[in-house]
Write an enzyme that holds these catalytic residues in place. Structure first.
Site, PDB file in Angstrom:
ATOM      1  N   GLU A   1       0.829  -1.214   0.000  1.00 53.65           N
ATOM      2  CA  GLU A   1       0.000   0.000   0.000  1.00 53.65           C
ATOM      3  C   GLU A   1       0.859   1.256   0.000  1.00 53.65           C
ATOM      4  O   GLU A   1       0.543   2.233  -0.676  1.00 53.65           O
ATOM      5  CB  GLU A   1      -0.976   0.027   1.177  1.00 53.65           C
ATOM      6  CG  GLU A   1      -1.865   1.260   1.133  1.00 53.65           C
ATOM      7  CD  GLU A   1      -3.246   1.054   1.709  1.00 53.65           C
ATOM      8  OE1 GLU A   1      -4.019   2.024   1.629  1.00 53.65           O
ATOM      9  OE2 GLU A   1      -3.565  -0.025   2.213  1.00 53.65           O
ATOM     10  N   SER A   2       1.956   1.218   0.721  1.00 52.72           N
ATOM     11  CA  SER A   2       2.854   2.368   0.732  1.00 52.72           C
ATOM     12  C   SER A   2       3.410   2.640  -0.663  1.00 52.72           C
ATOM     13  O   SER A   2       3.399   3.788  -1.129  1.00 52.72           O
ATOM     14  CB  SER A   2       4.011   2.145   1.715  1.00 52.72           C
ATOM     15  OG  SER A   2       3.514   2.102   3.037  1.00 52.72           O
TER      16      SER A   2
END
Length: 136
Positions: free
Chosen positions: A60-61
């Site tokens: 997600e980062s």
């Protein structure tokens, strides 16, 4: 190679508290491709294996950073869908995630993230879709 736009963006916003806690480091940032690492140590489940949720945090980062670079520093980004398939466990060292853009649109961006261990073995494949919020 980290581009100047990325440097300016992170001077303004910072890398985020969770990324710092997880030990995520960005190695490359360019339009359509982001590469980052995360240590296994400190991010394990009780059996000593890299926690599946840690893979999702890395994915997600990377997808969010890539979407931010695409959208520009004044737009806010939120993940709206993420999934991950865990192929193999990691117990030591670093894992490396490579996020490759699937689609970079005006409001939605989708990414495939391949995470590998230090031996180059794929440990996880993830996909994220991020929403670019309207300027307010």
């Amino acid at each position: 190679m980290i581009n100047e736009e990325f440097v300016e963006f992170y001077k303004e916003r910072g890398s985020g508290a969770l990324d710092q806690k997880m030990g995520i480091k960005i190695l490359e940032a360019e339009q359509g491709r982001i590469v980052g690492t995360m240590p296994v140590e400190g991010n394990t489940q009780p059996m000593g294996l890299l926690h599946g949720g840690a893979n999702v945090v890395l994915a997600e980062s990377l997808g969010s950073i890539g979407t931010s670079l695409h959208a520009g520093p004044h737009r806010k980004i939120v993940g709206v869908d993420i999934n991950a398939t865990h192929h193999k466990s990691a117990t030591t060292g670093l894992v490396t995630g490579v996020a490759t853009a699937i689609s970079l649109g005006k409001t939605l961006c989708s990414w495939e993230i391949v995470i590998k261990n230090e031996a180059g073995e794929r440990t996880c494949t993830a996909r994220i879709t991020c929403l670019i919020l309207a300027e307010r």
